[in-house]
Design a protein around this motif. Structure first.
Motif: not given
Length: 66
Positions: A40-45
């Motif tokens: 997402x724009x401000x999410x990592x995994x």
């Protein structure tokens, strides 16, 4: 057929590795740990399968397998 991937967020990677947040980022930068994936724009995994493969390589190396 497409298989569903499971993503792990940072707290789960901390739990899986036993490392601190800073150590995880150092290991990613050094290429020891797989890099996270932007989800997402401000999410990592992290890809759960990649983390599991990394764990297995650590186990194999410690036991002299392969």
């Amino acid at each position: 057929m497409t298989t569903t991937k499971k993503f792990l967020r940072l707290p789960a990677v901390i739990e899986a590795t036993g490392w601190s947040r800073a150590t995880i980022w150092r290991k990613v930068k050094a290429g020891v740990l797989p890099a996270p994936i932007p989800i997402g724009p401000k999410s990592i995994a992290w890809d759960a399968e990649e983390i599991a493969q990394w764990q297995q390589r650590c186990i194999d190396a410690s036991r002299g397998v392969g």
